[in-house]
Design an enzyme around this catalytic site. Structure first.
Site, short mmCIF file in Angstrom:
data_model
loop_
_atom_site.label_atom_id
_atom_site.label_comp_id
_atom_site.label_asym_id
_atom_site.label_seq_id
_atom_site.Cartn_x
_atom_site.Cartn_y
_atom_site.Cartn_z
N ASN A 126 1.06 -1.25 -0.05
CA ASN A 126 0.06 -0.08 0.02
C ASN A 126 0.71 1.18 -0.05
OD1 ASN A 126 -1.91 2.16 0.47
ND2 ASN A 126 -2.29 1.36 2.55
N LYS A 150 -0.04 4.39 -0.12
CA LYS A 150 -0.64 5.43 0.46
C LYS A 150 -0.56 6.72 -0.32
CE LYS A 150 -0.37 3.02 4.64
NZ LYS A 150 -0.11 3.27 6.40
N HIS A 199 -9.49 0.90 5.55
CA HIS A 199 -8.27 1.21 6.03
C HIS A 199 -8.73 2.30 7.06
CE1 HIS A 199 -4.21 2.33 6.44
NE2 HIS A 199 -3.91 1.39 5.93
N GLU A 209 -6.67 4.34 8.18
CA GLU A 209 -6.74 5.88 7.85
C GLU A 209 -7.89 6.63 7.35
OE1 GLU A 209 -3.06 5.33 5.69
OE2 GLU A 209 -2.08 4.84 7.41
N GLU A 222 -4.74 -5.06 10.67
CA GLU A 222 -4.11 -3.75 11.06
C GLU A 222 -4.08 -3.19 12.33
OE1 GLU A 222 -2.15 -2.54 6.68
OE2 GLU A 222 -3.89 -1.45 7.25
N GLY A 259 2.89 2.53 10.80
CA GLY A 259 3.77 3.40 10.65
C GLY A 259 4.35 3.95 11.67
N SER A 315 3.76 -2.05 10.11
CA SER A 315 5.30 -2.21 10.30
C SER A 315 5.82 -3.61 9.89
CB SER A 315 5.78 -1.61 11.61
OG SER A 315 5.30 -0.29 11.79
#
Ligand code: 13P
Length: 251
Positions: A9, A11, A95, A97, A167, A173, A212
């Site tokens: 991904n 992003k 996701h 985010e 996730e 991240g 990560s």
């Protein structure tokens, strides 16, 4: 046997120049034949990546799709049928985010999930808990609810052509990876929840871990029985690192 999958991904990263460089680096990788490998660039670069990765060994996905499958008057959005036309095979949905930073509700992402599937694309449903929720002992409850929302809306058969990515938000991240045992515990719970509806479907669904993942920890994570590969963020922007993660999934 479930076929492993590793998806990168990207992003909101990339320029035409850096994407060209990444494509070149990916083309130079020796990729395992027994793993589904995908990259998920920003929508702006999907065309460049599809054209650039001519070998067909790497699938291309999208990070988002509109709530309706067909083209229409929806400024700024991209219809799933347009993603099909562009050469995409899969689409991320849910996701963290987008759930947390952009406020996407279960209701909205269920509409996206349906639109993606209706167009023949594979949704990659992302679920995961925040650090606060983990510390409060709510991990399985939160992840279970996120999954249940899709099961309730579309039934278990929707998972015949879907991938689930666990996730944990605190691992995204941050450089903090869930331990293989922590991830396995949640993956096993996800599969058990699906198995309550249909054990055959549950056995076939690929469950990816994201948060990560890097070459240094991939093999250990992928060795767990219910971890069928990875959804990789930062490390997927480096072709050599991503290639190494894909090879780890093939071993
Ligand atoms: P990182 O690999 O950068 O932690 O991101 C994970 C992720 O969010 C993939 O979708």
């Amino acid at each position: 046997m479930r076929r492993p999958m590793v998806a990168g991904n990207w992003k909101m990263h990339g320029t035409r120049a850096s994407v060209a460089e990444l494509i070149e680096g990916l083309a130079a990788q020796v990729l395992p034949g027994n793993v589904d490998v995908a990259v998920i660039p920003s929508s702006l670069h999907i065309g460049q990546v599809v054209d650039g990765l001519q070998s067909g060994l790497i699938m291309v996905g999208a990070q988002d799709a509109a709530v309706q499958a067909e083209q229409g008057a929806l400024t700024g959005e991209i219809a799933a049928v347009q993603l099909v036309d562009a050469g995409c095979k899969l689409v991320l949905v849910g996701h963290s985010e987008r759930r947390l930073l952009l406020g996407e509700s279960d209701q909205v992402l269920n509409r996206k999930f349906a639109a993606i599937q209706a167009s023949g694309l594979t949704p990659v449903l992302c679920i995961g808990e925040t650090l606060e929720q983990r510390e409060a002992g709510q991990t399985l409850e939160v992840v279970g609810q996120q999954l249940d929302s899709v099961i309730k809306a579309f039934g278990i058969q929707a998972f015949v052509n879907a991938v689930v990515a666990y996730e944990p938000v605190w691992a995204i991240g941050t450089g903090l990876t869930a331990t293989p045992e922590q991830a396995q515990d949640v993956h096993a719970a996800i599969r058990a929840q699906l198995a309550k509806e249909d054990s055959e479907v549950a056995q076939g669904v690929r469950l990816l871990y994201g948060g990560s993942v890097k070459a240094a920890n991939a093999a250990e994570l992928f060795s767990m029985p219910d971890i069928d590969g990875g959804l990789v963020g930062g490390a997927s922007l480096n072709a050599d690192e991503f290639g190494a993660i894909c090879r780890a999934a093939g071993n």
